[in-house]
Structure formats: C-alpha cells, structure tokens
Design an enzyme around this catalytic site. Structure first.
Site, PDB file in Angstrom:
ATOM      1  N   CYS B  83       0.847  -1.207   0.000  1.00 41.47           N
ATOM      2  CA  CYS B  83       0.000   0.000   0.000  1.00 41.47           C
ATOM      3  C   CYS B  83       0.885   1.261   0.000  1.00 41.47           C
ATOM      4  CB  CYS B  83      -0.989  -0.032   1.155  1.00 41.47           C
ATOM      5  SG  CYS B  83      -2.270   1.223   1.036  1.00 41.47           S
ATOM      6  N   HIS B 196      -3.834  -5.135  -0.052  1.00 42.67           N
ATOM      7  CA  HIS B 196      -3.432  -5.567   1.285  1.00 42.67           C
ATOM      8  C   HIS B 196      -3.485  -7.085   1.354  1.00 42.67           C
ATOM      9  CE1 HIS B 196      -3.199  -1.706   3.399  1.00 42.67           C
ATOM     10  NE2 HIS B 196      -4.088  -1.311   2.513  1.00 42.67           N
ATOM     11  N   GLU B 198      -2.526  -8.947   3.630  1.00 44.56           N
ATOM     12  CA  GLU B 198      -2.896  -9.350   4.993  1.00 44.56           C
ATOM     13  C   GLU B 198      -4.393  -9.239   5.244  1.00 44.56           C
ATOM     14  OE1 GLU B 198      -1.658  -6.508   4.097  1.00 44.56           O
ATOM     15  OE2 GLU B 198      -2.384  -4.874   5.375  1.00 44.56           O
TER      16      GLU B 198
END
Lengths: 261, 214
Positions: B83, B196, B198
């Site tokens: 990001c 992202h 994650e």
C-alpha cells in the site's frame, strides 16, 4: 461492473452478538467471534462490529474481540461505538481494526472527523449516520435512535465528507431489523450528495431487496445483520444476487484451490 | 531448509499487527522492528503502511530508515512494500503537495483520476475487492504472484496510484472505472503491491507465503 461489498454487521453488547429491531428490543445471537469467522469464510467482503452500548458507558469494550478476530480472520474490519478521540481510534486500529466508525462522537465534535482522517487517513475514517424520517426530512439520530441531533442527514453526510470522512455508513432506523426492504430513496440521495463510498444498512430481508438496492442506487456496499444472523439469507444468496446483477464477487480460496489443477 | 528470517519495518504508520498475524497464520514468525541492524540482517523485509505518503516518508527519514531500506535493497534480498509501502518506493507523490519518495522505482504517485461517469459509479477512496491481471505475458514469472489462482481477488483501499516510468516495472493491474490502475510493481528484488495481502483472505495469505519462500 461495480466492486460491490457485502458487509456482515455484528452489533455487540457486553461481548455478546445481539440483534435489535429498529434498534430496540435486543435479542442475544451468540459469540461474535464465531459468527465473524464463519461469515468471512462464507465470503463476506468485510466485517463491521459496533459496541451498541459504548456511548452509554462512554467507552468501547470491543478491543479483545477485535484482537481475537484480527488474529484469525483476514478480511477488513470496521469498528464503531464510543469513539470520542484520536486516541480511541488509534487503540482500535492497533488492535487490528482497518477503519473506525464515528457516530455520536462526530455529531458532538465534528472536528474529530478531520483529526482522525489526518492522523490515520481518510480510508480509516468512516462516519455512521443513523436517520429517521421526520416531517418529510431525514433527521440524524444518535445513541441507537434515542437522541435527536437536529441535523439533516443529507447535510451531515456532505459535511462529514468535507471534513475528511472516507466512507459513509447509512442506516434508516425505521427500516432497520424488519427485513422488509431498504429506504432506497434515502440511499440514492446520500450517494448523490457525496463522492465517497456509501454503505447502505438496515432492512435487507430477501434477495430482491438487495437486487433493488443494486438496480436503483449507486451504493458501494450493503451491511447485513439480522437476515444473516437468523439464517434468513446466506452469503451464498447475497453473492449470487450481486453476481446476477453483473457485479464482481470475490472467488473464495477453498473453491479456487479445489477447482485448480 | 531453515525458514527465512522475516522483518516487518515498524515505523509507526499503519497496521503492522495485521501483517504480522497474517504471517503467523502461514507459520512465519516475523519480527517487528525499526532497528537498522535487525532489518539489514533479515532475509525478507516488508514495509507496510496506510495513510498519507508525506507522513510515511517523514517517519522513515526521521528514523534514518530511508537509508536502511536503500542498503537492504542493495543487498539483493527480497523486499516487499504494501500500500503506502509501495507508493513510497516511487520518486515522488503529489498527495497533499509534493513529496520526495525513496526513488527505488522510477515514477510518481498521483490521485486516481475520477471522471464524471455515472455508469461506472467509481468512487474515491476505492475500497473493495478486485481481481488483478498480469500487465504483460510472463510479468509474474519468478514473483510471488506467479501461483495466484485464476480467478483471484485482493482487497484494496486507496485514493492514489503509482505510475511507473518504465513499463517493465509494472507487473499487475486492476480495473477501476474502466481504467487500468497499478496493483503491483517490481524492479529486480524490490516489489510493491497496492492491495493488502494481509486482508485478502486465502489469496492474500498465499501471496505472502510465496514472498517468504521466494
């Protein structure tokens, strides 16, 4: 094609997932962590937790739940309830939240929106608007529909985004929890008033209700609570509806791996 | 083979907790650190980040981590920016004025152009899941995207996009409002992703696993 999001909304009171009708008459549903994990596995694009008594007690008690869920569930999470300062927002983000939702705190101190947006980014700063129709105007309420703010919903949505909110979550209290459809007129008007994503909440009970939202409004997402918690609708039903309207749904890992070579 | 030693740069910006937890889920114990020695000693380094470009660069410079990142990258070991961690790899950004980046990948960061196109109903920030596509055939070869399933989906939240000067550095795109937007860049051992991993469920975890196992 829209990148429409299906958000599972979990309202929590004293660490228990609950569901109210028009924000009154709460009933216990179960452990929010179990529901969160199941909804994410079934294809929810995002989870939204609200501590519904946080404003009453002046604090958010979701930290441990957020930490637990963030340790096991790898989809984005928005947390709301009782956020009154940049510090409150920072604590929730540090627990694993991706965004914080402001409601009462923002109506009492609109500068808080700007402070949180500038500190953590607009993408982490969501303003939740709960509204009832009163003499032909949508008026903003707080504290689960108990308190009038004197603000008009469309004006407040515009002001909140001008101040730095990156998203609006919009609940029509008179439709909420009934499963009889959403206030599409309200959703359209708020979408037209702002340039940021608008999440529509309150009233989904059937696939057709979601279909109508997709056809008649430019909403970026829907938040569904009761229909999911009481198994009236599954995430499969919701995903099928989004897909049938020509919008993207995320492929699920398990499906993709079993279907791969 | 022993597991590579993985460091996540903890520079007070963004949700390092989620990245560490996602790595734990795939059996990787990553270290959160701002210690230059620990970062330089790692076999894999991840630079996460959310929020504003200017603040991220300010934090990196304040702690001298900008030089540490340059030194680590010069070692040839794999580096991943996520990001804002991707965006700061570029030379400059126009977010809230003009800011200089790390300059590891030629190009700049600009606001995602929004046209008044009611049909696409594209809104900024873009928040949502999107498939990512290979920018040109073979672009994912030898990168952690190589084994991403088809169809795939990753979670994005951004208002700005990286625009590379050298087309070969662009390896993946997603489509917003009918336009191809940068989802991943790569130059030698340096990679950046706008999404992202994650927060991208199974596909994201698999991506991280592939990065650690490069």
């Amino acid at each position: 094609m829209r990148n429409f999001r299906l958000i599972a909304r979990l309202d929590v009171k004293m660490k228990t997932l609950i569901k109210g009708v028009q924000m009154e008459g709460w009933r216990k549903v179960g452990d929010p962590r179990e529901f969160a994990a199941r909804y994410a596995a079934e294809g929810a694009d995002e989870l939204m937790f609200t501590d519904v008594v946080a404003s009453l007690y002046q604090r958010n008690s979701l930290h441990q739940i957020v930490r637990d869920v963030a340790s096991e569930v790898f989809v984005p999470m928005t947390i709301g309830g009782g956020v009154r300062s940049v510090g409150d927002a920072g604590e929730l983000l540090a627990c694993g939240a991706d965004k914080v939702a402001l409601n009462t705190g923002a109506t009492q101190d609109p500068a808080l929106i700007t402070e949180i947006s500038q500190t953590f980014g607009a993408q982490a700063c969501v303003v939740a608007i709960e509204t009832v129709r009163y003499e032909g105007e949508w008026m903003v309420m707080t504290d689960n529909g108990r308190n009038h703010t004197g603000r008009k919903a469309l004006d407040w949505a515009r002001e909140a985004t001008d101040r730095g909110a990156g998203e609006i979550i919009l609940t029509a209290i008179d439709k909420e929890g009934l499963g009889r459809g959403m206030d599409l007129d309200l959703v359209s008007r708020v979408c037209d008033s702002v340039r940021v994503p608008v999440v529509a909440a309150g009233g989904i009970g059937t696939k057709d209700h979601l279909g109508a939202l997709l056809e008649k409004t430019p909403a970026s997402a829907v938040a569904v609570a009761q229909a999911l918690h009481w198994n009236k609708l599954s995430l499969d039903d919701l995903r099928d509806t989004v897909s049938a309207h020509g919008h993207f749904v995320r492929p699920l890992g398990a499906v993709a791996s079993s279907g791969g070579q | 083979m022993t597991q590579p030693n993985c460091a996540i740069i903890d520079y007070g910006i963004g949700n390092v907790f989620s990245v560490r937890r996602a790595l734990e889920q795939i059996g990787v114990e990553a270290e959160l650190t701002a210690d230059p020695d620990r970062i330089l000693a790692a076999d894999r380094v991840i630079l996460p980040g959310v929020g504003a470009f200017g603040r991220a660069m300010e934090k990196l410079r304040q702690d001298g981590l900008d030089r540490v990142v340059h030194d680590y990258v010069a070692s040839g070991k794999p580096f991943l920016g996520i990001c804002i961690g991707l965006q700061v790899l570029m030379e400059a950004s126009e977010e809230f004025g003009s800011h200089t980046g790390l300059g590891l990948i030629p190009g700049r960061v600009r606001k995602i152009p929004v046209e008044d196109d009611a049909a696409s109903n594209f809104r900024v920030p873009f928040i949502g899941w999107s498939p990512v596509a290979e920018s040109q055939s073979g672009a994912w070869q030898g990168t952690p995207l190589q084994d991403v399933p088809d169809p795939n989906a990753f979670y994005f939240v951004h208002s700005y996009e990286a625009v590379v000067s050298e087309p070969d550095h662009l390896i993946a795109t997603h489509t917003l409002g009918g336009r191809a937007i940068t989802s991943a860049v790569r130059r030698d051992n340096v990679m950046g992703v706008q999404f992202h991993p994650e927060r991208s469920a199974d596909h994201g975890l698999r991506f991280l696993e592939a990065f650690v196992n490069l």
